[in-house]
Design an enzyme around this catalytic site. Structure first.
Site: not given
Ligand code: AMP
Ligand code: TRP
Length: 329
Positions: A111, A193, A196
């Site tokens: 960031k 990646k 969201k």
């Molecule tokens: P977040 O959406 O960043 O809050 O992530 C929530 C959980 O989902 C965490 O354990 C992340 O590592 C997993 N996660 C989020 N995006 C991905 C992705 N594109 N591939 C694999 N795991 C993900």
């Protein structure tokens, strides 16, 4: 029975990456471990959040957890802010975390490198809160996507540091990263990646996307000009990502999919993957709607809060004793 704990931030809409990288693992582990799965809403406010959106995303997340197969009878499902011990232990651990450790966290560094301004102190110290989330419950294992592994490693360091200074207090947790599909990549730029917070809607499949629209996103996913169906993440990252998604949703090994498609074209493979994704989302959303309509989420969270708080209360009491906060016995 060993304990496992994990959480997801209710920021933005849940993606297929969240399912494959995180929730799917929780579901497979719920029979093997004593599971705690929570909604990390205190982490959500480390960046500006619109309260009504946060509310909506939090409600969706709890219903989606259950729709994805987490069984509230087996898993303690709760909301982080319902258990105030997270904030309490979070502070105590913040006071045992070095600035240098936080400065080394990749998420924060990224960031800063991107030149983002108005970063909050909460965003900087959030790994210490995450450590509290884990250490409150004596979790042996923490399933996370690769991007979160570093935070679990910091948690281990903090647990060891605390135990060393004050005597045995915390269980030192081990991160668990899925082998296949630990990281799901963007459909339009497979070097990034799937996230969201993506602005380009075509790159991300959301769990509440219209299933037909999701199918289209698969059909238009970026691949390459090699033209051979094989699993080669380095040279054919887009194709490798699609194969991973397919394998994770269908349960068929990547090898087996690749061998079925020997000599065939990408279009045909994409059709099959598109169908798999469409069916997956259709079934998931039917369950999600049922769960929302049944009104069980409130009760699930109330039960979860009670179970989680009983454990967290004892742990904080112990930590307070160690720190010299408890004056009289
Ligand atoms: P977040 O959406 O960043 O809050 O992530 C929530 C959980 O989902 C965490 O354990 C992340 O590592 C997993 N996660 C989020 N995006 C991905 C992705 N594109 N591939 C694999 N795991 C993900
Ligand atoms: N920081 C994690 C994320 O951004 C969410 C999270 C918060 C978490 N506390 C946790 C994950 C404890 C595992 C264990 O995805």
């Amino acid at each position: 029975m060993k304990r496992m704990l994990s959480g997801i931030k209710p920021t933005g809409k849940l993606t297929l990456g969240n399912y494959i990288g995180a929730i799917r693992q929780f579901v497979t582990y719920q029979d093997e471990y004593e599971m705690f799965v929570f909604i990390a809403n205190m982490h959500a406010i480390t960046v500006p959040e619109n309260p009504s959106e946060l509310k909506k995303n939090t409600k969706d997340l709890i219903a989606l957890y259950i729709a994805c197969g987490l069984d509230p009878e087996k898993v303690t499902l709760f909301l982080q802010s319902d258990v105030h011990e997270h904030a309490e232990l979070g502070w105590m651990l913040t006071c045992h975390t070095y600035m240098g450790e936080l400065q080394r966290m990749t998420q924060y560094k990224d960031k800063v490198a991107k030149g983002e301004t108005s970063l909050t102190a909460g965003l900087f110290t959030y790994p210490s809160l995450m450590a509290a989330d884990i250490l409150l419950y004596d979790a042996d294992y923490v399933p996370v996507g690769v991007d979160q592994k570093q935070h679990v490693e910091l948690t281990r360091d903090l647990a060891e540091r605390f135990n060393h200074r004050y005597g045995e207090t915390f269980v030192v947790p081990t991160p668990v990263v899925a082998k296949v599909g630990a990281k799901v990549y963007s459909l339009s730029d497979p070097t990034k990646k799937m996230s969201k917070s993506e602005n380009d809607d075509k790159s991300t499949i959301y769990l509440l996307d219209d299933p037909k629209a999701a199918r289209k996103k698969i059909m238009s996913a970026v691949t390459d000009s090699v033209g051979i169906i094989q699993y080669d993440p380095e040279n054919q990252p887009g194709l490798a990502n699609l194969l991973t998604i397919h394998s994770c949703l269908s349960g068929e090994s990547i090898e087996s999919i690749v061998s079925r498609y020997e000599g065939k074209g990408y279009g045909e493979l994409k059709k099959e993957i598109g169908d798999t994704v469409e069916k997956f989302l259709t079934d998931l959303q039917a369950r999600y709607k049922e769960i929302v309509a049944s009104g069980i989420c409130e009760k699930v969270l109330a039960d979860g809060k009670e179970k989680a708080q009983a454990i967290a209360f004892k742990k904080v009491r112990k930590v307070k004793k160690k720190l010299g906060f408890q004056l009289f016995n």
